[in-house]
Design a protein around this motif. Structure first.
Motif, short mmCIF file in Angstrom:
data_model
loop_
_atom_site.label_atom_id
_atom_site.label_comp_id
_atom_site.label_asym_id
_atom_site.label_seq_id
_atom_site.Cartn_x
_atom_site.Cartn_y
_atom_site.Cartn_z
N VAL A 6 1.12 -1.28 0.17
CA VAL A 6 -0.02 -0.01 0.02
C VAL A 6 1.04 1.12 -0.23
O VAL A 6 1.75 1.38 0.90
N GLY A 8 0.88 4.89 0.82
CA GLY A 8 -0.09 5.32 1.75
C GLY A 8 0.41 7.27 1.82
O GLY A 8 0.63 7.64 0.97
N SER A 14 -4.94 4.74 5.72
CA SER A 14 -4.78 4.32 7.07
C SER A 14 -5.96 3.63 7.36
O SER A 14 -5.88 2.25 7.87
N CYS A 17 -5.48 0.09 5.66
CA CYS A 17 -4.60 -0.68 6.60
C CYS A 17 -4.94 -1.44 7.85
O CYS A 17 -5.07 -2.57 8.05
N ARG A 18 -6.06 -0.62 8.48
CA ARG A 18 -6.87 -1.19 9.53
C ARG A 18 -7.54 -2.45 8.84
O ARG A 18 -7.47 -3.51 9.56
N THR A 28 1.94 -4.50 3.41
CA THR A 28 3.15 -3.17 3.92
C THR A 28 2.54 -2.02 3.60
O THR A 28 2.12 -2.06 2.53
N LEU A 29 2.63 -1.11 4.53
CA LEU A 29 2.56 0.36 4.20
C LEU A 29 3.70 0.83 3.77
O LEU A 29 4.85 0.71 4.52
N GLN A 41 0.96 2.36 12.42
CA GLN A 41 0.06 1.72 11.52
C GLN A 41 0.06 0.39 12.15
O GLN A 41 0.93 -0.32 12.73
N ILE A 43 -0.03 -2.59 10.51
CA ILE A 43 0.65 -3.39 9.72
C ILE A 43 2.03 -2.86 9.58
O ILE A 43 2.52 -1.64 9.85
N VAL A 45 5.64 -1.16 8.28
CA VAL A 45 5.77 -0.02 7.33
C VAL A 45 7.18 0.13 6.85
O VAL A 45 7.99 -0.33 7.42
#
Ligand code: 3Y8
Ligand code: NAP
Length: 243
Positions: A6, A8, A14, A17-18, A28-29, A41, A43, A45
């Protein structure tokens, strides 16, 4: 097994990601690393540029990314352009999670301009108290109009003094409230608000405040992006990454 990347830096990213964490979908952000303390976050990052299109291609291959979700801000045109090029090259499916642009409503006094340079040019009049709610990256362009008193809202304290002879800095990050923005504009006797057409809810407050106060808004239109699959909904993204 999906393995999502993602891109971001937005409220919608966000929220995605939730949702990915709750669905136990490996993801992965990615942040560019523009601000000192990016939002925590749920997840993993990664932070930092990829190194242009070649770097992103390498990352997609090394990490065996199965889907790329571009949930960057509508003004992050270079990142979005790179995402299209890298996924065309690798064949990794791409979807963009975007938000509808804002449209003027009853009571709005918008003057829409195509880009930042046109916004600067539009300020050639006599000195005014202007709220520049466009962040830090493009402030230097406004040095071409030094006559105004600028109210600057920045995420982090500037490392060097902005090149604007009359300015006040507010350090704050969104999402903001219409009530607080109205009070801020009244305290600083703002006569004009400069805004990007970001869409979404995170910085809508300044438009609501300007409407209540009857203030004009100089609205900067979004940059053009290459064609790609787009959606405004999390449901579409979740369906896309589990297809
Ligand atoms: C680094 C990561 C979340 C994301 C929240 C959204 C809302 C709050 C409103 C005003 C407008 C502005 C600015 C703004 C908003 C959300 C969103 C959004 C506008 C963070 C963040 C990063 C950034 C980068 C930063 C830019 C700047 C722009 C401030 C995190 C907080 C003005 C855009 O100092 C700098 O270099 C700042 C750079 C790009 C634009 C600019 O030109 O300066 N955003 N903003 C991301 C990265 O490193 O990859 O900590 O959350 C994110 C958010 N900022 O998850 O809740 O979704 O848009 N961001 C604009 O819209 O005009 C503020 O003040 O009214
Ligand atoms: P940009 O101008 O489109 O991108 C410039 C370069 O920054 C990209 O080529 C890439 O470097 C790197 N980059 C950008 N976003 C990245 C990400 N999410 N992860 C990794 N690298 C990234 O981007 P920008 O406008 O500076 O925006 C940077 C970040 O701030 C993005 O996450 C964006 O969503 C967020 N943001 C921007 C705005 C805005 O007004 N522009 C507003 C809110 C949030 P490489 O070429 O080296 O890969």
């Amino acid at each position: 097994m999906p393995n999502i990347l993602v891109l971001g830096g937005t409220t919608e990213a966000s929220a995605l990601c939730r949702a990915l964490a709750e669905a136990n979908i490996p993801a992965t952000l990615s942040y560019m690393g523009r601000v000192e303390r990016p939002k925590p976050q749920p997840i993993p990052v990664r932070i930092g540029g990829f190194g242009g299109v070649p770097g992103l291609i390498q990352y997609l291959r090394d990490q065996q990314i199965t889907h790329l979700v571009d949930a960057t801000h509508p003004f992050a045109a270079q990142m979005s352009t790179n995402a299209v090029a890298a996924t065309q090259e690798t064949g990794v499916p791409l979807i963009a999670l975007t938000r509808p642009k804002w449209e003027p409503g009853p009571g709005d006094r918008w003057h829409q301009v195509p880009d930042m340079a046109a916004a600067v040019a539009a300020l050639s009049g006599p000195p005014q108290n202007i709220m520049l709610a466009i962040g830090r990256m493009h402030l230097a362009q406004f040095a071409a109009q030094p006559q105004h008193n600028y109210l600057l809202r920045l995420v982090d304290a500037p490392t060097e003094v902005p090149p604007l002879p009359h300015h006040t800095v507010i350090i704050d990050r969104g999402p903001f409230s219409a009530e607080a923005d109205r009070a801020l504009m009244q305290t600083h006797q703002i006569a004009l608000v400069v805004s990007k057409n970001a869409g979404g809810t995170g910085s809508l407050s300044k438009l609501q405040a300007a409407r209540v106060l009857g203030l004009p808004v100089l609205m900067i239109e979004r940059p053009l992006l290459p064609p790609r699959q787009e959606t405004h909904t999390l449901a579409d993204v979740l369906a896309f990454v589990t297809a």
